[in-house]
Design an enzyme around this catalytic site. Structure first.
Site: not given
Ligand code: NAD
Length: 494
Positions: A337-338, A345, A347, A400, A435
């Site tokens: 979850a993220g 910075l 702003n 982040y 994504t």
């Molecule tokens: P996304 O936003 O599509 O999905 C994130 C999911 O986490 C969502 O379903 C959201 O509801 C859930 N979430 C957010 N806050 C939450 C909380 N407080 N409790 C429970 N669930 C919560 O993101 P993604 O692109 O699938 O990324 C997944 C992970 O990979 C994240 O940690 C992101 O930082 C990391 N990441 C993604 C990328 C990328 O290119 N997409 C790159 C580097 C890192």
């Protein structure tokens, strides 16, 4: 053309991934010729795991230095032999030279015994002489020992090697670190979707250790398609006593109970699907607002979801209760979850900075602490989601990047605590992944961003999921405290 993703329903958004129009245009035929002639990026579709196809697309050549001084009792030939024996045991065609071969699927360089920088010359040139024969989607893998006092990647706390009073140790350190620069440059010279990665084996750990074998299997296979220019550091010989038991089938996580947070969509959804395909009982977790997609996924995976905000004070306890009542066990957790709240910075406000830290770092820290207070968490495998932004930094993402670098630090700090309980903690740092989120980036910026890595394309959520499944498996029992980048060797920043 879409890649074959057996047993996994991969979500591809229009204009992304294999539907990336530019990738489709230049991956073959006249489009490829034009791109090559004009010196434009010429990405190809990556070789991803397909159980119906061989692990490697041709014979494997195992090389070791043929020059350099050798003292009595040195084990160079034996260690290369051990690697070759493991590969033969996997049913692969293995050669010790590539001269007579017309096509090569992979080259494994055993460099564990390099003593001086000049020891690198012969094996490097021997690799160079077979590179033109490397099949599309081929693999180059170095196996080496760590240099003392040099952080490899982001979090490796490498063990001391040798006597610091002895100047030969200094020369050996230079040679060992030379492997890192060599491999990272070689990775940038690969063509046709081939990758180059390394395995660094701690002093005192045999190259026959289960996680060396498991890392070789992973890096040779299509499961590591978007891992490029990276090192897996094997710190211990933990794992199955019998190498033949290093999981290699389609269900290496059979019977394991693994929690995946943020599973309702994106990368988390793909992680949950892949872990299920690999035999795990998955507990998908997401916020109550994501109830609908979460329960749809849970139905598909024949499991019960857990509606939970990971920032809740008692989130860890609720996860424990769920796992205890349904399975009586808990084997792993993926802190996926993220959130992002990007702002320069100057702003940035308090809410944007604090909320990103709360979800991305503080929640995984608190949940893991609560899990570890319960004996059910003995042997726990933790995987955190970092990001290349947390490694190299990114404009507009101070919050982040701090949170994701925090995840790198968290797993490094957790590793010794978990080791005492038979568990591991690692992170995966994705680069540009196709994504819903990255599909929203304006077209021109997106086109540039996805070409800025050695494979000249974005990765798929499946590529991140594959790395996580590997780190959760017994194949990776000897790997802990590490951050593995899944970024196609992102060329920006550190
Ligand atoms: P996304 O936003 O599509 O999905 C994130 C999911 O986490 C969502 O379903 C959201 O509801 C859930 N979430 C957010 N806050 C939450 C909380 N407080 N409790 C429970 N669930 C919560 O993101 P993604 O692109 O699938 O990324 C997944 C992970 O990979 C994240 O940690 C992101 O930082 C990391 N990441 C993604 C990328 C990328 O290119 N997409 C790159 C580097 C890192």
């Amino acid at each position: 053309m879409s890649p074959s993703l057996p047993n996994v329903t991969s979500k591809i958004w229009p204009g992304t991934g294999p539907d990336d129009a530019y990738l489709g245009l230049v991956s073959q035929g006249p489009g490829r010729k034009v791109a090559t002639t004009l010196g434009l990026p010429a990405p190809v579709e990556l070789r991803r795991h397909d159980p119906a196809r061989p692990t490697v697309s041709g014979p494997v050549v195992v090389l070791s230095p043929t020059s350099g001084a050798r003292g009595p009792g040195e084990t160079a030939a034996t260690e290369a032999d051990d690697l070759a024996t493991h590969l033969l045991g996997r049913g692969l065609e293995v050669h010790r030279h590539g001269d007579d071969l017309r096509k090569v699927g992979a080259v494994v360089l055993c460099l564990t015994e390099v003593r001086t920088p000049s020891d690198l010359t012969a094996p490097a040139l021997e690799l160079g002489s077979v590179l033109r024969k490397l099949a599309p989607g081929g693999r180059v893998i170095t196996v080496s020992r760590p240099a003392t006092g040099v952080a490899l990647g982001s979090a490796a706390n490498l063990p001391a090697s040798g006597d610091s009073q002895d100047y030969t140790a200094v020369s050996r350190n230079a040679a060992r670190q030379g492997v890192v620069g060599f491999l990272r440059s070689a990775a940038q010279e690969m063509r046709g979707g081939a990758t180059a990665n390394g395995i660094v084996v701690a002093d005192g750990v045999s190259v026959s250790a289960p996680s060396v074998a498991g890392s070789l299997d992973f890096l040779l296979s299509g499961r590591s398609a978007f891992v490029d220019g990276q090192f897996l550091v094997v710190g211990t010989d933990q794992g199955p006593a019998d190498l033949a038991q290093v999981p290699q089938g389609e269900a290496p996580l059979s019977g394991r109970v693994v929690v995946v947070t943020g599973a309702a969509r994106g990368i988390g959804e793909e992680i949950a699907r892949l872990l299920h395909t690999q035999g795990a009982h998955v507990v998908p977790v997401d916020v109550p607002a994501a109830g609908q997609p979460l329960s749809t996924l849970a139905n598909e995976l024949e499991t019960a979801s857990l509606s939970l905000d990971v920032t809740a004070e008692d989130a860890g306890q609720r996860i424990l209760e769920h796992c205890r009542s349904r399975y009586g066990r808990l084997d792993g957790i993926v802190h996926n979850a993220g959130i992002t709240r990007d702002k320069m910075l100057a702003n940035m406000d308090q809410a944007k900075f604090a909320s990103v830290l709360a979800v991305n770092t503080e929640a995984p820290l608190r949940i893991t602490e609560q899990l570890l207070a319960d004996p059910m968490a003995d042997g726990l495998r933790v995987v955190g989601l970092a990001s290349t932004s947390g490694v190299a930094g990114n404009r507009g993402q101070t919050n982040y990047a701090a949170s994701k670098a925090g995840v790198v630090g968290m797993v490094a700090g957790l590793a010794p605590i978990l080791a005492a309980r038979g568990g591991t903690a690692n992170a995966v740092a994705p680069g540009f992944i196709e994504t819903e989120m990255t599909a929203k980036i304006p077209l021109a910026r997106r086109q540039v961003a996805r070409r800025l890595n050695s494979l000249q394309q974005g990765g798929l959520p499946l590529d991140v999921a594959e790395a996580i499944a590997f780190l959760l498996s017994d194949s990776a029992a000897g790997i802990s405290g590490q951050t593995l980048r899944v970024c196609g060797q992102n060329l920006v920043g550190a």
